[in-house]
Design an enzyme around this catalytic site. Structure first.
Site, mmCIF file in Angstrom:
data_model
loop_
_atom_site.group_PDB
_atom_site.id
_atom_site.type_symbol
_atom_site.label_atom_id
_atom_site.label_comp_id
_atom_site.label_asym_id
_atom_site.label_seq_id
_atom_site.Cartn_x
_atom_site.Cartn_y
_atom_site.Cartn_z
ATOM 1 N N GLU A 139 -5.825 -4.918 10.515
ATOM 2 C CA GLU A 139 -4.888 -3.819 10.712
ATOM 3 C C GLU A 139 -5.242 -3.029 11.967
ATOM 4 O OE1 GLU A 139 -3.084 -3.063 6.603
ATOM 5 O OE2 GLU A 139 -4.401 -1.431 7.129
ATOM 6 N N LYS B 199 0.290 4.281 -0.507
ATOM 7 C CA LYS B 199 -0.325 5.510 0.035
ATOM 8 C C LYS B 199 -0.026 6.718 -0.865
ATOM 9 C CE LYS B 199 -0.273 3.377 4.556
ATOM 10 N NZ LYS B 199 -0.344 3.511 5.998
ATOM 11 N N ASN C 37 0.864 -1.180 0.000
ATOM 12 C CA ASN C 37 0.000 0.000 0.000
ATOM 13 C C ASN C 37 0.903 1.233 0.000
ATOM 14 O OD1 ASN C 37 -1.847 1.996 0.419
ATOM 15 N ND2 ASN C 37 -2.401 1.398 2.508
ATOM 16 N N SER D 145 2.832 -1.755 10.447
ATOM 17 C CA SER D 145 4.259 -1.757 10.802
ATOM 18 C C SER D 145 4.990 -3.050 10.454
ATOM 19 C CB SER D 145 4.443 -1.421 12.292
ATOM 20 O OG SER D 145 4.042 -0.086 12.531
ATOM 21 N N HIS E 85 -9.892 1.176 4.721
ATOM 22 C CA HIS E 85 -8.610 1.452 5.389
ATOM 23 C C HIS E 85 -8.835 2.491 6.491
ATOM 24 C CE1 HIS E 85 -4.548 2.713 6.198
ATOM 25 N NE2 HIS E 85 -4.150 1.583 5.630
ATOM 26 N N GLY F 255 1.902 2.499 10.996
ATOM 27 C CA GLY F 255 2.873 3.585 10.958
ATOM 28 C C GLY F 255 3.508 3.917 12.302
HETATM 29 P P1 PGA Z 1 2.406 0.674 7.666
HETATM 30 O O1 PGA Z 1 0.971 0.802 6.973
HETATM 31 O O2 PGA Z 1 3.019 -0.596 7.158
HETATM 32 O O3 PGA Z 1 3.147 1.903 7.238
HETATM 33 O O4 PGA Z 1 2.164 0.609 9.145
HETATM 34 C C1 PGA Z 1 0.165 -0.321 6.764
HETATM 35 C C2 PGA Z 1 -1.154 0.090 6.170
HETATM 36 O O5 PGA Z 1 -1.643 1.173 6.489
HETATM 37 O O6 PGA Z 1 -1.743 -0.648 5.361
#
Ligand code: PGA
Length: 230
Positions: free
Chosen positions: A153, A10, A8, A191, A86, A159
């Site tokens: 999640e 983003k 992802n 993460s 999400h 994050g």
């Molecule tokens: P992250 O995000 O790996 O940066 O924690 C995961 C996500 O939001 O799908």
């Protein structure tokens, strides 16, 4: 067991050169993960032979909806998957009811839906994870029989560098699977990185990972793919 790897991306890439470097760097891994690029670069990923999904879709079929992206345009371009629910979008006010409508729109356009669910820190501390997830799933999948995927999640893990323990994830994954009468694929996101992938990959009932920040770094993504293959 080989696990799925979903990236992802983003809104992390903002200039074409960075995207091109990323694509060049991961060209030999393109069969091994599914990319969810910033929508403006979707076509570029697809033209380079990467399997892609989109990060969200409009609930509307077409029309006067400034800034939105239709499911039809995504499939027309070649996207195969869509992330829905999400937490970064839920936090802006997206309801379970709207997510339900978006999943129906996605399925009507042959996009495979990945529904993201997860509890916030307060709910985690009060041991309400399963209750929250059950509620999110039952509302988001109301009157939907088609198969989808789920990504667990925890909001507090996204994050932050924090993750639940393997036992906690395994327990939630088996709970989610018990809610379905088909063999649903359940992923974990929050993460995931090159540092914890060896540990997380030991969770037996998990079908894959949804990776955010670490997936923007080619060497980290490469390591995650290598471990998830085992
Ligand atoms: P992250 O995000 O790996 O940066 O924690 C995961 C996500 O939001 O799908």
């Amino acid at each position: 067991m080989k696990k799925l790897v979903l990236a992802n991306l983003k809104m992390y890439f903002n200039i074409t050169k960075d995207i091109q470097d990323y694509l060049n760097n991961l060209n030999d891994e393109k069969e091994n993960f599914i990319a969810f690029p910033p929508i403006i670069y979707l076509e570029k990923f697809l033209n380079n032979g990467f399997t892609c999904g989109i990060q969200d879709i409009s609930v509307h079929k077409e029309g006067a909806h400034t800034g939105e992206v239709s499911a039809l345009s995504a499939t027309d371009l070649g996207a195969k998957y869509v992330l829905l629910g999400h937490s970064e979008i839920r936090q802006k006010g997206e309801s379970d009811e709207l997510i339900n409508k978006k999943i129906k729109t996605a399925l009507n356009h042959n996009l495979k839906a990945i529904l993201c669910v997860g509890e916030n820190l307060e709910a985690y501390n009060q041991s309400q994870t399963k209750e929250i997830i059950k509620n999110q799933i039952s509302k988001a999948l109301k009157n939907i029989d088609e198969e989808i995927m789920i990504s667990y999640e925890p909001v507090w893990a996204i994050g932050t560098g924090k993750t639940p323990t393997n036992n906690e994830i395994e327990d939630v994954v088996s709970y989610i699977k018990s809610l379905f009468n088909y063999k649903i694929k359940v992923l974990y996101g929050g993460s995931v990185s090159e540092k914890n992938i060896e540990t997380l990959n030991q969770i037996n009932n998990l079908d894959g990972f949804l990776i955010g920040y670490a997936a923007t770094i080619p060497s980290s993504l490469r390591k995650i793919i290598e471990v998830a293959k085992k």
